[in-house]
Design a protein around this motif. Structure first.
Motif, PDB file in Angstrom:
ATOM      1  N   SER A  63      -3.195   2.116 -15.390  1.00 30.57           N
ATOM      2  CA  SER A  63      -3.628   0.710 -15.243  1.00 30.57           C
ATOM      3  C   SER A  63      -3.739   0.285 -16.634  1.00 30.57           C
ATOM      4  O   SER A  63      -3.446  -1.122 -16.765  1.00 30.57           O
ATOM      5  CB  SER A  63      -5.109   0.671 -14.627  1.00 30.57           C
ATOM      6  N   LYS A  64      -4.374   0.946 -17.595  1.00 27.81           N
ATOM      7  CA  LYS A  64      -4.467   0.119 -19.002  1.00 27.81           C
ATOM      8  C   LYS A  64      -3.339   0.475 -20.012  1.00 27.81           C
ATOM      9  O   LYS A  64      -3.022  -0.292 -20.853  1.00 27.81           O
ATOM     10  CB  LYS A  64      -5.344   0.883 -19.700  1.00 27.81           C
TER      11      LYS A  64
ATOM     12  N   PRO B  51      -1.811  -2.150  -4.530  1.00 27.74           N
ATOM     13  CA  PRO B  51      -0.611  -2.600  -5.481  1.00 27.74           C
ATOM     14  C   PRO B  51      -0.403  -4.140  -5.239  1.00 27.74           C
ATOM     15  O   PRO B  51      -0.257  -4.319  -3.676  1.00 27.74           O
ATOM     16  CB  PRO B  51       0.185  -1.701  -5.198  1.00 27.74           C
ATOM     17  N   THR B  52      -0.337  -4.834  -6.021  1.00 32.87           N
ATOM     18  CA  THR B  52      -0.040  -6.338  -5.571  1.00 32.87           C
ATOM     19  C   THR B  52       1.459  -6.575  -5.101  1.00 32.87           C
ATOM     20  O   THR B  52       1.597  -7.338  -4.079  1.00 32.87           O
ATOM     21  CB  THR B  52      -0.339  -6.961  -6.902  1.00 32.87           C
TER      22      THR B  52
ATOM     23  N   PHE C  53       0.060  -1.482 -16.347  1.00 35.59           N
ATOM     24  CA  PHE C  53      -0.773  -2.577 -15.507  1.00 35.59           C
ATOM     25  C   PHE C  53      -1.519  -2.120 -14.408  1.00 35.59           C
ATOM     26  O   PHE C  53      -1.311  -1.395 -13.647  1.00 35.59           O
ATOM     27  CB  PHE C  53       0.173  -3.864 -15.378  1.00 35.59           C
ATOM     28  N   PRO C  54      -2.710  -2.827 -14.295  1.00 35.99           N
ATOM     29  CA  PRO C  54      -3.626  -2.607 -13.138  1.00 35.99           C
ATOM     30  C   PRO C  54      -2.948  -2.630 -11.971  1.00 35.99           C
ATOM     31  O   PRO C  54      -3.414  -1.687 -10.914  1.00 35.99           O
ATOM     32  CB  PRO C  54      -4.627  -3.602 -13.427  1.00 35.99           C
ATOM     33  N   ALA C  55      -2.425  -3.490 -11.486  1.00 32.02           N
ATOM     34  CA  ALA C  55      -1.795  -3.802 -10.135  1.00 32.02           C
ATOM     35  C   ALA C  55      -1.103  -2.729  -9.807  1.00 32.02           C
ATOM     36  O   ALA C  55      -0.552  -2.789  -8.387  1.00 32.02           O
ATOM     37  CB  ALA C  55      -1.182  -5.216 -10.029  1.00 32.02           C
ATOM     38  N   LEU C  56      -0.476  -1.724 -10.584  1.00 32.55           N
ATOM     39  CA  LEU C  56       0.294  -0.709 -10.334  1.00 32.55           C
ATOM     40  C   LEU C  56      -0.477   0.475  -9.144  1.00 32.55           C
ATOM     41  O   LEU C  56       0.090   1.048  -8.311  1.00 32.55           O
ATOM     42  CB  LEU C  56       0.571   0.041 -11.595  1.00 32.55           C
ATOM     43  N   ARG C  57      -1.718   0.584  -9.496  1.00 31.71           N
ATOM     44  CA  ARG C  57      -2.717   1.418  -8.787  1.00 31.71           C
ATOM     45  C   ARG C  57      -2.117   2.741  -8.738  1.00 31.71           C
ATOM     46  O   ARG C  57      -2.041   3.638  -7.740  1.00 31.71           O
ATOM     47  CB  ARG C  57      -2.846   0.688  -7.303  1.00 31.71           C
TER      48      ARG C  57
ATOM     49  N   SER D 167      -4.602   6.977  -6.180  1.00 31.55           N
ATOM     50  CA  SER D 167      -4.103   5.575  -6.260  1.00 31.55           C
ATOM     51  C   SER D 167      -5.126   4.928  -7.271  1.00 31.55           C
ATOM     52  O   SER D 167      -6.091   3.956  -6.781  1.00 31.55           O
ATOM     53  CB  SER D 167      -4.513   5.129  -4.789  1.00 31.55           C
TER      54      SER D 167
ATOM     55  N   GLU E 155      -0.538 -11.717 -11.755  1.00 29.06           N
ATOM     56  CA  GLU E 155      -0.476 -10.523 -10.738  1.00 29.06           C
ATOM     57  C   GLU E 155      -0.355  -9.042 -10.999  1.00 29.06           C
ATOM     58  O   GLU E 155      -0.336  -8.353 -10.023  1.00 29.06           O
ATOM     59  CB  GLU E 155       0.956 -11.014  -9.999  1.00 29.06           C
ATOM     60  N   MET E 156      -0.317  -9.098 -12.232  1.00 31.04           N
ATOM     61  CA  MET E 156      -0.439  -7.558 -12.702  1.00 31.04           C
ATOM     62  C   MET E 156      -1.548  -7.031 -13.280  1.00 31.04           C
ATOM     63  O   MET E 156      -1.735  -5.842 -13.296  1.00 31.04           O
ATOM     64  CB  MET E 156       0.694  -7.420 -13.990  1.00 31.04           C
ATOM     65  N   GLY E 157      -2.831  -7.957 -13.000  1.00 32.32           N
ATOM     66  CA  GLY E 157      -4.002  -7.379 -13.409  1.00 32.32           C
ATOM     67  C   GLY E 157      -4.696  -6.738 -12.079  1.00 32.32           C
ATOM     68  O   GLY E 157      -3.990  -6.580 -11.148  1.00 32.32           O
ATOM     69  N   TYR E 158      -5.827  -6.596 -12.171  1.00 32.00           N
ATOM     70  CA  TYR E 158      -6.613  -6.045 -10.989  1.00 32.00           C
ATOM     71  C   TYR E 158      -6.601  -7.156  -9.874  1.00 32.00           C
ATOM     72  O   TYR E 158      -6.743  -8.086 -10.102  1.00 32.00           O
ATOM     73  CB  TYR E 158      -8.038  -5.620 -11.348  1.00 32.00           C
TER      74      TYR E 158
END
Lengths: 474, 474
Positions: free
Chosen positions: A315-316, B349-350, A319-323, A180, B143-146
């Motif tokens: 993430s980079k 994950p968001t 996108f980070p929110a993918l985890r 994750s 919302e795609m960032g951390y």
């Protein structure tokens, strides 16, 4: 049926199938070929171009896979009728159609100089959303249950292929472990390999997130200095009896300084690991983006003794929110890692794994990476131009060869914390070098991220930075 | 100067510079080229290979950058002299291994008697997929960032409202911490509250997953027996000086036995925690489903001293592959939990968080729960009917009041492992009671899950179970 006027250049070094693919794709994107229009048979096109049929078949197969083309058994091949809208924008051509109204945007994460932030404004959101929607609709009950703790096999396969080709990682699907994110990946490695109280060496200066993860596991941290060639392996060796069980390194792009580890140091580190039965935790973050030379192969790929655990993340690059991150683990260690995974968080969400697998295997991922290299190169250049224009003499750029941030030193008479406070007050953000040191910082400085901001905003931001530097100089 | 015998394959699709780079690098690593040895000029090598000079220049530049080569102005290019000779061990060439075929879909998760499995066949998949698709399309760059390490605020708000109404939890939005499932939630609690080596009490028998999570954190485990009223708080008190820092309990539906903790025991446990400054980790799994009486309020809601950390998950009320759980944390402890979260996996994950927030706030979640209560009641009844019909005298149902499984004891003359092996051979699955004990099991038995299977399949499965029991008796 039109003649396609594909230009084939045998001396270009670009494989033929690729030239054919590119030509057809461009014709579709530029609407010289229309949705539903029939394209020549592979046989006819091969004859027209004077090439063998094989590269034409390969190109068609790829275009079919990507839905640019649509094959109907017995009746030929057509331009896809349901092309994702955002693909129908040739660079510099048709304007994008309006997208669903986005929610109010918080630009906190997008502030100039923010580090570890990709160009979210450039992400192919519509393509991504469509993939997510399709997979959400197709989820079977068994895909809604607990997943494999190692990760979905289709994604592991895709990552193994990608890493072999792009990062010279030597791995099979069975060695890939989904995590994750890379922070969680590091925790898994610690849990699988280290007992609380074990000593772990970290780069000094180094990545604070790694320090936090390893400290949280109960490891005793041993800072080892880095110089212009990377980690001082001699210092690691010199510790002799005070046994270090593992070392965390960022050989492709040292965090924070940006250096890439030389071959001699890499070999020295591998030798240390083999001799002392130590583990190397290779964090290959940002390795995808280099601006002054070709990407450098992984340390893992040079390891003949199964001492390297390789860590990567989406993430980079997405996108980070993918985890979602991943590890490449020596096969013999996989059972320990799986056990650690079960005790940590069981498995990762399945939906995103399936989407990612399709993205990587379908080639969209590699294309996205290629496109982003150009985007980041331009953003980096804008940042460097701005720094030269507005900050010369007050900020010394140390390294801007790779990654999504530039490391820069401050002169002795300008304080790091004052500059950061000044930037924050002006609506900007920046990290100092000091928090990257476990001990006392050798030189104050800044990490200036450029991934998440446009060239214009970066240029503006360097002007503000110049003003803040002058004010601090007071 | 040797001839290098680099093999160039123009049809391979691998760029020329890469082939040249790989060939030279391999020659160096395999000692066909020695440190200090001169290599051909780029011009000479280009001529030898019959390629343009550009890819050779690129390859050399890269090798120089990585210090495999060493350039001396005016006097040619040499193999890096600083490469320690004894380290030049070529990793054995890895032959491409055959790829594993993606596995066929595993329906193991849906087998009758599988525990911890909701009715995925009854999940409103289309509604869910539509919500996911809508939110995927609406994702903004920020919302795609951390994400917030505590979780998306809309979801935290929704969970706080739900828990206050449905579980008598006393909480505000600020106390809700989203976690990547309840296993990860337990790890967060351990990281925030316990030092390695601290003693943690667990129910005996108890949930093996909790044991694994706490052991992985380095806690010393103290089994405390349960009886028909729940945890034997007197045994916990009697430990006196050997201080227990925390206790993990499942008061709504004891895992595995199904008992719900009596009010007297609850008060006793809270009193113990207040007096000893111990922490109570309340795992409220399966509390949503009770069949013989109203759901029982949470222990957390009775706590006047901020000693309870409440853990919940959406795995069993929606679906496991979601990987979202939550904690309710005393406000003063939140900073420690957030710090632990950053060191563990940063954030969840968001996308799914936003979807869930809408589902809970829009009322679909509560409606789904109500509907599922009926579904599970019928499945439980089918299981009990089948057990009475086919297994009477050979299996004693201990508790079927709540949750998604039934706990049943085996008579002394029928072995647990034999029954499980017999079920597995017949395509069924079941957990034994023994693995739920840290020590020796008091009574052998089975956990028979009924959440994931239809009434018909459960009835059929009890017939098979009856046959297996008779065979084992023989």
């Amino acid at each position: 049926m039109t003649t396609l006027h594909l230009a084939i250049d045998r001396s270009s070094g670009v494989p033929l199938y690729r030239q054919i693919y590119d030509g057809l794709r461009r014709a579709i994107l530029e609407r010289r070929l229309h949705p539903g229009q029939r394209v020549p048979s592979t046989r006819a096109l091969a004859a027209e171009l004077g090439v063998s049929r094989l590269p034409v078949l390969e190109a068609y197969e790829q275009l079919l896979h990507e839905a640019y083309l649509d094959g109907r058994a017995g009746s030929g091949t057509y331009v896809g009728a349901s092309l994702p809208d955002d693909l129908l924008v040739a660079p510099g051509r048709a304007p994008p159609r309006p997208r669903p109204a986005p929610r109010p945007v918080d630009h906190g994460g997008m502030r100039p100089f923010r580090t570890s932030m990709p160009a979210l404004d450039q992400f192919p959101r519509l393509m991504w959303a469509r993939l997510v929607a399709r997979h959400a609709h197709a989820m079977s009950p068994s895909e809604m249950g607990y997943g494999d703790p190692a990760g979905e096999v289709t994604l592991r396969l895709a990552i193994a292929e990608h890493l072999r080709a792009a990062r010279a990682v030597r791995c099979e699907t069975d060695q890939i472990l989904i995590a994750s994110g890379s922070q969680a990946g590091l925790r898994l490695a610690a849990a699988a390999l280290l007992a609380p109280g074990d000593r772990v060496a970290l780069e000094e200066p180094g990545y604070p997130g790694a320090r936090a993860a390893l400290a949280a596991h109960g490891a005793r941290l041993v800072p080892v200095p880095v110089d212009d060639e990377g980690l001082r392996v001699d210092k690691l060796r010199a510790r002799g009896r005070a046994r270090v069980r593992a070392v965390h390194v960022t050989p492709s792009h040292q965090y924070p300084l940006g250096t890439s580890m030389t071959a001699a140091r890499r070999l020295g580190l591998l030798e240390w690991a083999a001799r002392h039965e130590g583990w190397i935790l290779e964090d290959d973050y940002d390795s995808e983006y280099r601006y002054v030379s070709r990407p450098i192969g992984s340390l893992q790929g040079m390891d003949a003794h199964d001492r390297v655990i390789y860590l990567g993340t989406f993430s980079k690059v997405l996108f980070p929110a993918l985890r979602i991150g991943y590890l490449v683990v020596p096969l013999a260690l996989m059972p320990r890692f799986i056990e650690a995974r079960r005790a940590l968080d069981l498995c990762s969400p399945t939906l995103y794994q399936l989407v990612l697998a399709e993205l990587v295997r379908g080639g969209q991922f590699a294309r996205h990476l290629r496109r982003m290299r150009g985007v980041y190169q331009r953003r980096r250049d804008a940042l460097l131009t701005g720094l030269a224009r507005h900050c010369a003499g007050r900020l010394e750029v140390h390294n801007a060869d790779a990654g999504l941030h530039v490391a820069a030193f401050l002169p002795d008479h300008i304080g790091e914390s004052g500059v950061i406070a000044g930037l924050t007050a002006r609506g900007l953000t920046a990290l100092g070098l000091s928090p990257c040191y476990a001990g006392k910082a050798l030189r104050p400085g800044l990490l200036l991220g450029f991934g998440g901001s446009t060239e214009r905003r970066l240029l503006d931001a360097t002007r503000v930075l110049g003003e803040v530097l002058r004010a601090e100089e007071g």
